[in-house]
Design a protein around this motif. Structure first.
Motif, PDB file in Angstrom:
ATOM      1  N   UNK A   1      62.893  25.528  -1.156  1.00 36.27           N
ATOM      2  CA  UNK A   1      62.581  24.784  -2.381  1.00 36.27           C
ATOM      3  C   UNK A   1      61.093  24.456  -2.453  1.00 36.27           C
ATOM      4  N   UNK A   2      60.557  24.008  -1.305  1.00 33.58           N
ATOM      5  CA  UNK A   2      59.129  23.676  -1.257  1.00 33.58           C
ATOM      6  C   UNK A   2      58.289  24.921  -1.547  1.00 33.58           C
ATOM      7  N   UNK A   3      58.694  26.007  -0.896  1.00 35.13           N
ATOM      8  CA  UNK A   3      57.969  27.264  -1.113  1.00 35.13           C
ATOM      9  C   UNK A   3      58.070  27.671  -2.590  1.00 35.13           C
ATOM     10  N   UNK A   4      59.255  27.502  -3.160  1.00 35.54           N
ATOM     11  CA  UNK A   4      59.459  27.825  -4.576  1.00 35.54           C
ATOM     12  C   UNK A   4      58.599  26.966  -5.476  1.00 35.54           C
ATOM     13  N   UNK A   5      58.543  25.670  -5.140  1.00 34.29           N
ATOM     14  CA  UNK A   5      57.728  24.737  -5.942  1.00 34.29           C
ATOM     15  C   UNK A   5      56.248  25.114  -5.844  1.00 34.29           C
ATOM     16  N   UNK A   6      55.826  25.449  -4.600  1.00 34.26           N
ATOM     17  CA  UNK A   6      54.428  25.851  -4.389  1.00 34.26           C
ATOM     18  C   UNK A   6      54.133  27.113  -5.191  1.00 34.26           C
ATOM     19  N   UNK A   7      55.111  28.038  -5.152  1.00 36.83           N
ATOM     20  CA  UNK A   7      54.930  29.291  -5.899  1.00 36.83           C
ATOM     21  C   UNK A   7      54.803  28.994  -7.392  1.00 36.83           C
ATOM     22  N   UNK A   8      55.629  28.073  -7.894  1.00 31.39           N
ATOM     23  CA  UNK A   8      55.565  27.696  -9.313  1.00 31.39           C
ATOM     24  C   UNK A   8      54.198  27.098  -9.675  1.00 31.39           C
ATOM     25  N   UNK A   9      53.742  26.187  -8.778  1.00 36.55           N
ATOM     26  CA  UNK A   9      52.429  25.560  -9.027  1.00 36.55           C
ATOM     27  C   UNK A   9      51.340  26.620  -9.062  1.00 36.55           C
ATOM     28  N   UNK A  10      51.400  27.536  -8.091  1.00 33.88           N
ATOM     29  CA  UNK A  10      50.430  28.619  -8.009  1.00 33.88           C
ATOM     30  C   UNK A  10      50.486  29.458  -9.287  1.00 33.88           C
ATOM     31  N   UNK A  11      51.723  29.736  -9.717  1.00 33.73           N
ATOM     32  CA  UNK A  11      51.922  30.528 -10.930  1.00 33.73           C
ATOM     33  C   UNK A  11      51.293  29.820 -12.144  1.00 33.73           C
ATOM     34  N   UNK A  12      51.523  28.507 -12.235  1.00 30.39           N
ATOM     35  CA  UNK A  12      50.953  27.723 -13.341  1.00 30.39           C
ATOM     36  C   UNK A  12      49.420  27.793 -13.314  1.00 30.39           C
ATOM     37  N   UNK A  13      48.886  27.642 -12.060  1.00 34.01           N
ATOM     38  CA  UNK A  13      47.415  27.688 -11.936  1.00 34.01           C
ATOM     39  C   UNK A  13      46.886  29.062 -12.336  1.00 34.01           C
ATOM     40  N   UNK A  14      47.605  30.104 -11.926  1.00 33.53           N
ATOM     41  CA  UNK A  14      47.184  31.461 -12.288  1.00 33.53           C
ATOM     42  C   UNK A  14      47.228  31.655 -13.797  1.00 33.53           C
ATOM     43  N   UNK A  15      48.275  31.076 -14.419  1.00 31.01           N
ATOM     44  CA  UNK A  15      48.404  31.192 -15.869  1.00 31.01           C
ATOM     45  C   UNK A  15      47.207  30.561 -16.577  1.00 31.01           C
ATOM     46  N   UNK A  16      46.741  29.433 -15.960  1.00 33.01           N
ATOM     47  CA  UNK A  16      45.580  28.762 -16.577  1.00 33.01           C
ATOM     48  C   UNK A  16      44.373  29.688 -16.610  1.00 33.01           C
ATOM     49  N   UNK A  17      44.304  30.563 -15.603  1.00 32.90           N
ATOM     50  CA  UNK A  17      43.154  31.475 -15.536  1.00 32.90           C
ATOM     51  C   UNK A  17      43.523  32.854 -16.061  1.00 32.90           C
ATOM     52  N   UNK A  18      44.562  32.906 -16.884  1.00 34.21           N
ATOM     53  CA  UNK A  18      45.005  34.189 -17.424  1.00 34.21           C
ATOM     54  C   UNK A  18      43.872  34.805 -18.250  1.00 34.21           C
ATOM     55  N   UNK A  19      43.570  36.084 -18.049  1.00 30.02           N
ATOM     56  CA  UNK A  19      42.487  36.749 -18.788  1.00 30.02           C
ATOM     57  C   UNK A  19      42.622  36.579 -20.306  1.00 30.02           C
ATOM     58  N   UNK A  20      43.872  36.574 -20.785  1.00 31.81           N
ATOM     59  CA  UNK A  20      44.072  36.445 -22.238  1.00 31.81           C
ATOM     60  C   UNK A  20      43.503  35.118 -22.742  1.00 31.81           C
ATOM     61  N   UNK A  21      43.807  34.033 -21.990  1.00 30.28           N
ATOM     62  CA  UNK A  21      43.309  32.713 -22.374  1.00 30.28           C
ATOM     63  C   UNK A  21      41.789  32.660 -22.265  1.00 30.28           C
ATOM     64  N   UNK A  22      41.301  33.217 -21.157  1.00 26.56           N
ATOM     65  CA  UNK A  22      39.851  33.240 -20.958  1.00 26.56           C
ATOM     66  C   UNK A  22      39.182  33.998 -22.099  1.00 26.56           C
ATOM     67  N   UNK A  23      39.797  35.114 -22.504  1.00 25.45           N
ATOM     68  CA  UNK A  23      39.252  35.921 -23.602  1.00 25.45           C
ATOM     69  C   UNK A  23      39.258  35.136 -24.909  1.00 25.45           C
TER      70      UNK A  23
END
Length: 134
Positions: free
Chosen positions: A8-30
């Motif tokens: 669960x912790x690993x899953x939560x960490x993965x979700x957080x990481x995913x959210x952070x990656x989404x924030x830096x999504x090239x589409x948004x940056x563009x």
């Protein structure tokens, strides 16, 4: 138990990481970069139009000033230019001519051929007659 929690912790960490990656999504940056570029574009265009307006107004003012000083404008008000007989030298003073000299007077719509019959220095009375008082 323990394994489940770690997953669960690993899953939560993965979700957080995913959210952070989404924030830096090239589409948004563009999109963000596009917005910034459009804004910069707009400001640049505004600045250029301002400069253009100012320079146009300066130019118009300069043209009006030159027009007012134009010899043609001055002549239209009744002034004329006096040249020597050959039309090469402007006569500005009595000392530029002698009695009997032929002169050319330029007016708005042409020229007059004249001859100097008399000369009166500035301030001389009308009755002092002519005579070369150079």
């Amino acid at each position: 138990g323990h394994m489940q929690t770690r997953l669960q912790l690993a899953g939560a960490a993965k979700d957080r990481l995913h959210q952070r990656l989404l924030r830096f999504h090239p589409r948004d940056a563009l999109q963000f970069a596009g917005r910034r570029r459009r804004e910069a574009d707009r400001l640049l265009r505004q600045a250029m139009q301002g400069i253009l307006r100012e320079k146009s107004s300066q130019l118009a003012s300069g043209i009006r000033h030159l027009d007012a000083l134009s010899p043609l404008k001055v002549m239209a008000r009744g002034y004329s230019l006096v040249y020597d007989e050959r039309g090469e030298r402007i006569i500005k003073s009595l000392s530029d001519v002698e009695l009997g000299d032929r002169i050319t007077v330029k007016v708005t719509d042409g020229e007059l051929d004249c001859q100097v019959w008399g000369m009166r220095p500035e301030g001389a009375g009308e009755d002092e007659g002519t005579g070369n008082q150079a």
